[in-house]
Design a protein around this motif. Structure first.
Motif: not given
Lengths: 754, 754
Positions: A555, A688, A728-731, B555, B688, B729
């Motif tokens: 991730l 997620l 979603v869940g990542a830059t 993040l 995000l 995220g």
């Protein structure tokens, strides 16, 4: 003097240091009546000359009887104390039992009792051998390596293998530290009591046994029937079941002296005899009776032709190496390593060498893989018939990613200069030919082979040219063929000690492939917790169960948006493993593969390692996925989950491993709390991941439908991969560096090229 | 010999090495007629004795006239070449101009022209001084440090300051490398031409000037009126506007000799004279005329009482140090550092020392903060009236997080032992008193003060006890008072070189506070790109604009779920900055604060640094947020965004900085592509973040409504913080390690404690 492995007396002068009248205990599959004729003549002579008292014990038989598997340490220890007289026998036995309780108490009463039984059984299975007056054996201790081994192996490797390395002059060693590869093949260890035997009638030729073999000792080929002329009598084959190879023969062969008897191949074999389900297409059988014939078969097998790596099979269709059934046919360029029997790491490395070994450079982090990867005197990395194989090196624990990046940068720089020279020398090479070299499509095996031919031709054309630029180009030309850079290490490296560098290298955007062999613990240094260790697992520095959950390395890497990331587990989905390795290598940017590697440190029955991998996936502990930044350009979500929603209760995964079970036994309440929390975390992670996989594919498609302008200096990744394409869940996604030398695929001609 | 700062001739023997007949050029605010009487007598004597030709130039005046601000290098260089005769004057001028074009060309034609103008103006502003026959000055070169400085400062620090460090014997230096703090106060640099002057009538007592001052030279106190008896004539004060301090006086005072004239205070001052908007509550004025009086005022100010750190103000209400207006009143324990004028980092450090300096341990990464934090011979960290202040050390660039963790572990271990000793010695201490020590609530200033008193009492009780355990306890007792561990460094450390360790320390779950002073570039080593550098910014190693976007460090840290994370920018929201620092410190686990720090490396007008911070936030480049794991237990989403949706076009932030503008000038198309991509990334990030802040608060509330059982060994974080409380995220929330010594708040009694 006790010798715990019978094979040693065949190869080592075990009694060299024995004094006159010494006592000699040998772990032997042969009883007191038979053993004399099974040991080398020179050993017999020493026993006679030194008036040695000679005892045998079949420790493996005893271990099997008391359900200790292949664990003979307690048995041999008992025999040793009984014979040595260091302590009175009763006292010695009491001490041994006391120690057993201390050592194995934590693992449960059953283990303690098995070891007690081993102690008791040991003495009744130990026999004195009546020593004849004369040495009559026809067995001679063989040379350390056979006569056909190359000079370096004869003169250096063999000397170190024989324990005489300290007698070598410094001048005998490579002066730049570069060692020849392909040397484990000369080190026949003969450590397997049983080896797998192939049943041609049951085999479905799936290749799973080849795929999982940690030591590359079980191999397959498909050959024309006439290649089998002159095969040894016991050599087996069957009609090949490949559309691409009609009328050819399938051969599956075991290297009997290199097998470690881990049984992964037998366990994974899906083909059973319907009339006798305990009989599979592979079954273990005693090695000694068939050793000689299988050695002969192995030699014959090695000389059979390899399947073509590209172009068409005989049937006219090209064979694609994208699934286990076909990849099994590729020559491994990693074999017979010193990894533990049943190692869960090495099959991933072997697969990588089958696919890319002839053009691979490997930077290896310190850890198990650096030990079995380059354990003097021999190295398991080897070469194909053309002499091509992986180039391998190990730097430090803390800088392996940087070390591998250095390999990439060096190659890129050399390639840049070589390309420049081709441009400058185009009049001599011919514009068309120079253009072909620079524009070469090397995205597949055929393209690479064609480029190799061009490079050979180029070298030939310039070989007598004394011009300095021509000399430079000849020296550098090989770099014009695509190289595959691999950065390999364990979780201790990737999650902890080398993580800072790994992060930096992934962020760099450069074309490197990172393979993390994740055993979730520092395996090689003795089982310390790493950040990859799961919540509640017991490890050194986490004696009460690790209080923090496993770090989600994948991730973190996906956050960059331009890193290819895959999480794989061969035991759960071997074709996904191959797909991920292929995709990672073909991606012209950084790739990260996180490979579940079962390990003896987990406290499992290693033969069931693949089943345990499958449990890890089914329980949701180890979701399989691939994140491919290229998919964004097609308007697709880059993130794909390759495994199903968790279906196996977590405890049926974790409590199959002693590292978790031990806490359940010692602190049941803490274990229960950990289990509950871990279940909660798994549910959250699955939620997620599914959000990431589904959430925004339409947005991605939308924004990718209208790519931006493509003028220079365009950013390679900036072609309209819309904001929402970000999982979603990542830059957010970001482009890799804009300027890189041509690595693969279509090149471009330098400006002004005619 | 050229002396570029007039202040030097007042303090340093600048002509010590001058030969007879040498030429001496002095940058002087005094013209050729006046200057003679303004230099020390000893210097006059040397000029006379050595027959020195003496020239003056008012380089600052010239620089101001040609709009070069305070940049005098070109002017002084011109004067030097003109006088030295190294080259014929015309040729020298031509070379200087050539060099100006080469050096400043990239920054635009206007800069080049200003420098050309400076060259031309320099010569017409340089004058020879007619040297009298006799030294008549009444000015004596003062001692390096005043007589009231402590012995160590007199004997060691002052010697190094005077350039005689190499004459010190080794025995004069601390044998364990521990240097006394609070020594910058003795190094009066007098580098400001202008200093801020306070207008009491306009001031609203907001404290923003105190808050932003990088050198802690502008300070405030609230004191009873009678404390002002005997104040110097020019000492200013005004009725204090605090509910908690009725009838008291507010004092704002500048340290005239320590100010660097950065003007941040004047720029940030919100109070304007309505009848003359250019007049604020702070205005710059020439230092020299008011130096003497302000030195006297400063000394008087220092001796005024500090506001109480806890308990009630005179008005009966407790003063809370949770916003700028109140925090300004706390004594900074970091002052007069060697940081650049207008530094964007130091105000964060100063604020931290105001709040926690009397109990702080600081591990400092290599970088600007290690240079200005511990730049021999002086250190800016200092102590309060009780002798308490930060303990500071710098290890290596690559191990600072680990270094700080070591401080934490050492304290925890010492505390554990001290607590054990209190338990064992409870009969001697009295059970009630021992219990008070062990159960002390140290969650606020009052609690800490009470514990300090207990520890003093304990030491007094045991001071004559010869029992070994009592001796140990006396030696260790101070550790029973809460300590605040800070790990400080820049982005080069946190994002790159020290990231692996930082990640490991955050993952450890231990109570440390990490402060990242993010200038988005390696400031101290000369402006190399770090992974914190923004997309398209020009830096060393990224001459064509950085091709990858800024790494999202916050993040990554939020992914652990049990790390407090805040992103702050004092120039955008100074109260949010204070709130985040307070929350981070109070969280009994790892905390990470990422602080936007404007920097000269950005190529901005440094006086407008705070405005630029605000632009970074308003454009969406730097969202403000706080992620507090504690909120989960209250059923709240742990993630809160503290800034508004992007409202300022990104280009109005980035093109205000030369690091971005430079590419716009040199490669406009590339810059435009970068801008477009950066805008896309900002939109994606905002999306995000808002998802994270909103998405699952209801789920979090739901699952937290029913906390799990709380038996031992319960996992601290595992009390029903539902799966969905995990921010989108980030990997799921996880508990910090279960077993830690009591650090703060309520303690617990050891088992069997009577």
């Amino acid at each position: 003097m006790a010798v715990h492995q019978f094979g040693f007396v065949e190869r080592v002068d075990t009694l060299e240091m024995a004094e006159e009248g010494a006592t000699f205990l040998l772990n032997s599959p042969y009883g007191p009546e038979e053993v004399w004729d099974k040991i080398p003549r020179s050993l017999q002579q020493q026993i006679i000359d030194k008036k040695i008292k000679f005892f045998v014990i079949d420790a493996y038989k005893v271990a099997k009887e008391v359900q200790l598997g292949a664990r003979i340490n307690t048995i041999m220890q008992t025999g040793f104390f009984a014979l040595s007289g260091v302590l009175p026998e009763d006292e010695a036995i009491a001490k041994i039992k006391e120690y057993i309780r201390k050592t194995y108490g934590k693992r449960g009463e059953a283990i303690v009792r098995m070891n007690f039984a081993a102690v008791d059984a040991a003495l009744s299975h130990m026999f004195e051998v009546e020593v004849p007056a004369e040495a009559t054996s026809t067995i001679e201790q063989p040379p350390v390596v056979p006569a056909e081994a190359p000079d370096f192996v004869q003169n250096v490797t063999a000397e170190i293998m024989a324990g005489r390395g300290d007698l070598l002059p410094v001048s005998a060693l490579p002066d730049d530290g570069t060692y020849p590869t392909g040397t484990t093949q000369w080190e026949k260890r003969n450590i397997a009591l049983d080896i797998p035997v192939w049943e041609t009638d049951l085999c479905i030729q799936c290749g799973k046994c080849v795929n999982v073999c940690p030591h590359s000792v079980i191999r397959a080929k498909v050959v024309p029937e006439d290649a089998l002329a002159g095969a040894p009598e016991t050599f087996k084959y069957a009609d090949a079941r490949w559309r691409e190879f009609p009328d050819q023969q399938y051969v599956l062969q075991v290297a009997p002296e290199d097998c470690t008897a881990c049984k992964l191949c037998v366990e994974v074999c899906p083909a059973k005899d319907k009339s006798n389900v305990s009989r599979k297409a592979l079954n273990m059988a005693s090695q000694i009776p068939i050793r000689e014939q299988e050695c002969e078969n192995w030699d014959f097998f090695l000389n059979l032709p390899e399947v073509p790596r590209y172009g068409t099979g005989d049937g006219g269709a090209a064979l694609k190496f994208n699934k286990v059934k076909n990849v099994q046919l590729l020559q491994p360029l990693f074999e017979f390593s010193g990894a533990c029997a049943g190692c869960g790491e090495t099959p991933y490395i072997r697969t990588m060498t089958q696919l890319f070994g002839d053009r691979a450079l490997i930077a290896n982090a310190t850890g198990c893989s650096s030990i079995y990867g380059g354990n003097l005197p021999t190295t398991p990395y080897t070469v194909d018939a053309n002499g091509r194989g992986p180039t391998w090196s190990n730097s430090l624990f803390e800088d392996n990613a940087e070390f591998g990046l250095g390999m990439r940068l060096a190659i890129d720089k050399q390639m840049e200069y070589a390309q420049e020279l081709v441009g400058r020398l185009r009049d001599r090479l011919g514009h068309a030919f120079a253009g072909e070299i620079l524009m070469a499509d090397q995205s597949d095996e055929a393209g690479i082979a064609a480029q190799r031919e061009r490079v050979a031709k180029l070298k030939e054309m310039l070989k007598d040219d004394t011009d300095l630029e021509a000399r430079d180009l000849v020296a550098l030309a090989d770099v014009l063929v695509h190289k595959s850079v691999w950065i390999v290490g364990g979780d201790g490296w990737a999650y902890d000690i080398g993580y800072g560098g790994l992060d930096h290298v992934l962020a760099s955007g450069r074309n490197v492939n990172v393979l993390v062999l994740d055993t979730e613990v520092y395996s090689n240094t003795g089982g310390q917790a790493s950040k990859a260790t799961g919540l509640g697992a017991v490890a050194k520095f986490a004696a009460g169960g690790k209080p923090t959950p496993k770090k989600d390395l994948g991730l973190l890497a996906m956050g960059y948006g331009y890193v290819y990331v895959a999480q794989i587990a061969m035991g759960s989905n071997d074709n996904q493993t191959i797909k991920a390795i292929l995709e990672a290598e073909s991606y012209d940017g950084p790739s990260l593969i996180i490979a579940y590697s079962h390990c003896i440190a987990h406290g499992i029955d290693i033969a069931k390692g693949l089943d345990q991998q499958d449990r890890a996936v089914k329980s949701g502990h180890w979701p399989l996925y691939r994140y491919d930044p290229r998919r964004k350009k097609e308007g697709k979500n880059p993130f794909q989950i390759d495994s199903k929603a968790p279906s196996l209760p977590l405890k049926e995964y974790i409590y199959n491993e002693n590292r978790y079970r031990i806490l359940q036994r010692m602190k049941p309440e803490a274990a229960a709390e950990f289990l509950k929390e871990a279940e909660r975390l798994i549910a959250a992670k699955w939620k997620l991941y599914t959000q990431m996989a589904q959430d925004d594919s339409d947005a991605a498609a939308k924004s990718n439908g209208k790519p931006g302008p493509k003028k220079k200096p365009a950013l390679p990744g900036a072609k309209g991969d819309g904001a929402a394409a970000t999982p979603v869940g990542a830059t957010p996604a970001a482009p890799p560096p804009a300027s890189k030398p041509i690595a693969k695929g279509k090149g471009k001609l330098p400006p002004g090229f005619g």
